[in-house]
Design a protein around this motif. Structure first.
Motif, PDB file in Angstrom:
ATOM      1  N   HIS A  82      32.827  81.825 -22.487  1.00  0.00           N
ATOM      2  CA  HIS A  82      32.865  82.929 -21.536  1.00  0.00           C
ATOM      3  C   HIS A  82      31.755  82.755 -20.506  1.00  0.00           C
ATOM      4  N   CYS A  83      30.485  82.814 -20.963  1.00  0.00           N
ATOM      5  CA  CYS A  83      29.359  82.499 -20.078  1.00  0.00           C
ATOM      6  C   CYS A  83      28.679  81.245 -20.583  1.00  0.00           C
ATOM      7  N   ASP A  84      28.740  80.174 -19.801  1.00  0.00           N
ATOM      8  CA  ASP A  84      28.081  78.922 -20.167  1.00  0.00           C
ATOM      9  C   ASP A  84      26.626  79.027 -19.704  1.00  0.00           C
ATOM     10  N   THR A  85      25.741  79.362 -20.627  1.00  0.00           N
ATOM     11  CA  THR A  85      24.376  79.755 -20.282  1.00  0.00           C
ATOM     12  C   THR A  85      23.582  78.740 -19.462  1.00  0.00           C
ATOM     13  N   PRO A  86      23.689  77.428 -19.693  1.00  0.00           N
ATOM     14  CA  PRO A  86      22.873  76.500 -18.899  1.00  0.00           C
ATOM     15  C   PRO A  86      23.096  76.620 -17.398  1.00  0.00           C
ATOM     16  N   SER A  87      24.332  76.949 -16.985  1.00  0.00           N
ATOM     17  CA  SER A  87      24.632  77.082 -15.561  1.00  0.00           C
ATOM     18  C   SER A  87      24.863  78.522 -15.133  1.00  0.00           C
ATOM     19  N   GLY A  88      25.160  79.400 -16.099  1.00  0.00           N
ATOM     20  CA  GLY A  88      25.436  80.804 -15.790  1.00  0.00           C
ATOM     21  C   GLY A  88      26.849  81.092 -15.343  1.00  0.00           C
ATOM     22  N   VAL A  89      27.763  80.125 -15.437  1.00  0.00           N
ATOM     23  CA  VAL A  89      29.126  80.340 -14.954  1.00  0.00           C
ATOM     24  C   VAL A  89      29.888  81.237 -15.928  1.00  0.00           C
ATOM     25  N   LEU A  90      30.710  82.130 -15.384  1.00  0.00           N
ATOM     26  CA  LEU A  90      31.503  83.073 -16.169  1.00  0.00           C
ATOM     27  C   LEU A  90      32.977  82.734 -16.008  1.00  0.00           C
ATOM     28  N   ASN A  91      33.641  82.437 -17.131  1.00  0.00           N
ATOM     29  CA  ASN A  91      35.064  82.114 -17.095  1.00  0.00           C
ATOM     30  C   ASN A  91      35.921  83.339 -17.372  1.00  0.00           C
ATOM     31  N   ASP A  92      37.095  83.357 -16.779  1.00  0.00           N
ATOM     32  CA  ASP A  92      38.001  84.506 -16.842  1.00  0.00           C
ATOM     33  C   ASP A  92      38.832  84.446 -18.120  1.00  0.00           C
ATOM     34  N   ILE A  93      38.200  84.807 -19.233  1.00  0.00           N
ATOM     35  CA  ILE A  93      38.916  84.731 -20.507  1.00  0.00           C
ATOM     36  C   ILE A  93      40.024  85.775 -20.604  1.00  0.00           C
ATOM     37  N   ALA A  94      39.949  86.819 -19.786  1.00  0.00           N
ATOM     38  CA  ALA A  94      41.020  87.823 -19.783  1.00  0.00           C
ATOM     39  C   ALA A  94      42.336  87.228 -19.315  1.00  0.00           C
ATOM     40  N   THR A  95      42.270  86.174 -18.523  1.00  0.00           N
ATOM     41  CA  THR A  95      43.475  85.481 -18.053  1.00  0.00           C
ATOM     42  C   THR A  95      43.725  84.205 -18.855  1.00  0.00           C
ATOM     43  N   ILE A  96      42.666  83.478 -19.157  1.00  0.00           N
ATOM     44  CA  ILE A  96      42.804  82.176 -19.817  1.00  0.00           C
ATOM     45  C   ILE A  96      43.385  82.312 -21.219  1.00  0.00           C
ATOM     46  N   CYS A  97      42.895  83.257 -21.996  1.00  0.00           N
ATOM     47  CA  CYS A  97      43.351  83.352 -23.397  1.00  0.00           C
ATOM     48  C   CYS A  97      44.817  83.761 -23.503  1.00  0.00           C
ATOM     49  N   SER A 119      13.010  80.433 -17.931  1.00  0.00           N
ATOM     50  CA  SER A 119      13.311  79.143 -18.557  1.00  0.00           C
ATOM     51  C   SER A 119      13.899  78.160 -17.561  1.00  0.00           C
ATOM     52  N   GLY A 120      13.816  76.889 -17.930  1.00  0.00           N
ATOM     53  CA  GLY A 120      14.568  75.866 -17.234  1.00  0.00           C
ATOM     54  C   GLY A 120      15.922  75.733 -17.910  1.00  0.00           C
ATOM     55  N   SER A 121      16.556  74.594 -17.724  1.00  0.00           N
ATOM     56  CA  SER A 121      17.829  74.359 -18.402  1.00  0.00           C
ATOM     57  C   SER A 121      17.731  73.024 -19.129  1.00  0.00           C
ATOM     58  N   PHE A 122      18.852  72.481 -19.541  1.00  0.00           N
ATOM     59  CA  PHE A 122      18.828  71.262 -20.354  1.00  0.00           C
ATOM     60  C   PHE A 122      20.068  70.443 -20.081  1.00  0.00           C
ATOM     61  N   ASP A 123      20.159  69.310 -20.769  1.00  0.00           N
ATOM     62  CA  ASP A 123      21.268  68.375 -20.601  1.00  0.00           C
ATOM     63  C   ASP A 123      21.322  67.934 -19.137  1.00  0.00           C
ATOM     64  N   VAL A 124      22.469  67.995 -18.499  1.00  0.00           N
ATOM     65  CA  VAL A 124      22.601  67.488 -17.131  1.00  0.00           C
ATOM     66  C   VAL A 124      21.823  68.319 -16.118  1.00  0.00           C
ATOM     67  N   LEU A 125      21.402  69.534 -16.505  1.00  0.00           N
ATOM     68  CA  LEU A 125      20.668  70.399 -15.581  1.00  0.00           C
ATOM     69  C   LEU A 125      19.162  70.395 -15.835  1.00  0.00           C
ATOM     70  N   ALA A 126      18.710  69.585 -16.772  1.00  0.00           N
ATOM     71  CA  ALA A 126      17.284  69.541 -17.094  1.00  0.00           C
ATOM     72  C   ALA A 126      16.460  69.185 -15.853  1.00  0.00           C
ATOM     73  N   GLY A 127      15.474  70.023 -15.553  1.00  0.00           N
ATOM     74  CA  GLY A 127      14.576  69.778 -14.430  1.00  0.00           C
ATOM     75  C   GLY A 127      15.121  70.178 -13.077  1.00  0.00           C
ATOM     76  N   LYS A 128      16.382  70.544 -13.007  1.00  0.00           N
ATOM     77  CA  LYS A 128      17.007  70.809 -11.707  1.00  0.00           C
ATOM     78  C   LYS A 128      17.054  72.292 -11.348  1.00  0.00           C
ATOM     79  N   VAL A 129      16.992  73.164 -12.350  1.00  0.00           N
ATOM     80  CA  VAL A 129      17.166  74.594 -12.097  1.00  0.00           C
ATOM     81  C   VAL A 129      16.157  75.394 -12.918  1.00  0.00           C
ATOM     82  N   ILE A 130      15.985  76.652 -12.509  1.00  0.00           N
ATOM     83  CA  ILE A 130      15.313  77.651 -13.340  1.00  0.00           C
ATOM     84  C   ILE A 130      16.324  78.746 -13.630  1.00  0.00           C
TER      85      ILE A 130
END
Length: 384
Positions: free
Chosen positions: A135-150, A320-331
């Motif tokens: 639903h919310c992928d925390t490292p990037s903050g993106v919110l997916n529309d599970i009301a439609t997807i599921c 916090s920062g982020s991790f994986d592919v976003l490590a060092g790139k965002v707060i």
């Protein structure tokens, strides 16, 4: 003690800490505790708008994600992993671990999954036992529309597994209306209890799939079926962390009584992003930000550690920062649960302004002042 304005764990109410210090008995044999546990599971079900069974597990939120995959996956099962972020992709590891065959549906991680594009994919590819989506992928903050997807996945007879750890109670989650078979949450995010508990809602269809397996579940601790008859038998598969559960019960009470929490999360998130953009900062996402976390690109010439450490050392505020592919790139700025508080967030925005200015970055505005001004628009509409 510093203020944790991270996207989980969050600050905890004094009444939650007090509840955790309550004198306790033996949860293995205490029938009263079993009744309290059951009542709390039903309260969580009500907040999630479901008649499904809810189980509280003794482990951090990721335990729920692994338990869902462990309990559903059999060798050679094909599983659709909807991937537009670190945690979305991460479901594939759990599927492989239990012998399944994950197939990734990978799309741009800077925006939500497009349900219509997913529909076109499913028209030609739908032979899956279940699908996972965050639903919310925390490292990037993106919110997916599970009301439609599921519901779309269910059109093809695909069971749905949703990671709502970072969205639940800060965003609307309606399990039955949205046809979610398994949804996973955690204590330390918008519920604002200490880390250490996961909870899962299991539909009748998911329960039937678990019970009709050809092979045993390859885990004990991650086996959701071990909880299936706990209330009938008045027995738990392992000693429950009773003090954590007492604290969770108080956190659930606070959330239940906070009827304006969804609108408040949205208003605060909007005001944070408006203030940050007026200061010249760039959001990581192109669109589709969740209401629980804001993710900003680190300005050129600075590092994430400089900003994080500066705010901690001078203002006693931890982001916090982020991790994986976003490590060092965002707060990442957390504004979920107890942290979705206008004064706490205003102080965070002021600290961010001061820290950036001290590092030589010229902010286009005082972000605390802009945040407060923006909130006035919501107060005028009775939201705050």
């Amino acid at each position: 003690m510093y203020k944790m304005m991270t996207p989980g764990p969050t600050m905890v109410a004094p009444s939650v800490l007090k509840a955790r210090s309550r004198e306790f008995g033996n949860p293995d044999t205490d029938a009263d505790f079993c009744e309290e546990y059951h009542a709390l599971c039903r309260e969580l079900a009500g907040l999630l708008h479901t008649d499904n069974e809810v189980y509280i597990l003794g482990g951090e939120g990721i335990l729920g994600l692994e338990a869902a995959c462990a309990s559903l996956t059999e060798p050679e099962d094909r599983v659709l992993v909807i991937d537009n972020g670190v945690f979305g992709k991460g479901f594939a590891d759990f599927v492989r671990l239990y012998g399944g065959e994950p197939e990734l549906y990978t799309v741009d991680g800077r925006r939500p999954v497009d349900p219509e594009a997913l529909r076109r994919f499913l028209e030609k590819n739908h032979d899956y036992k279940y699908a996972t989506v965050v639903h919310c992928d925390t490292p990037s903050g993106v919110l997916n529309d599970i009301a439609t997807i599921c519901p779309l996945l269910k059109e093809y007879g695909i069971l749905t597994v949703v990671d709502a750890v970072a969205s639940m109670f800060g965003e609307e989650v309606r399990v039955d209306d949205w046809q979610i078979d398994v949804v996973c949450g955690g204590s330390q995010k918008a519920l604002s209890a200490p880390p250490g508990l996961a909870f899962v809602s299991v539909s009748a269809a998911a329960d039937a799939a678990m019970c009709s397996r050809r092979t045993p579940i390859a885990s004990f601790y991650c086996n959701l079926l071990t909880f299936r008859d706990y209330y009938r038998d008045k027995w738990f598969p392992y000693t429950m962390p009773i003090s954590d559960i007492y604290g969770l019960a108080e956190a659930v009470r606070i959330v239940r009584e906070d009827t304006g929490r969804i609108e408040r999360h949205r208003a605060i998130a909007s005001a944070v992003r408006t203030a940050a953009e007026r200061a010249g900062l760039e959001r990581y996402l192109e669109t589709g930000d969740a209401s629980t976390v804001t993710v900003l690109r680190v300005p050129d010439g600075l590092t994430d550690r400089q900003i994080i450490d500066g705010m901690r050392e001078k203002y006693d505020i931890l982001i916090s920062g982020s991790f994986d592919v976003l490590a060092g790139k965002v707060i990442r700025l957390g504004h979920m649960g107890r942290n979705a508080d206008t004064e706490a967030v205003a102080q965070m925005m002021g600290a961010l302004t001061g820290t950036l200015e001290s590092l030589g970055y010229s902010c286009g505005c005082d972000m605390e002042r802009e945040f407060r001004a923006e909130l006035q628009n919501f107060r005028g509409h009775g939201i705050l």
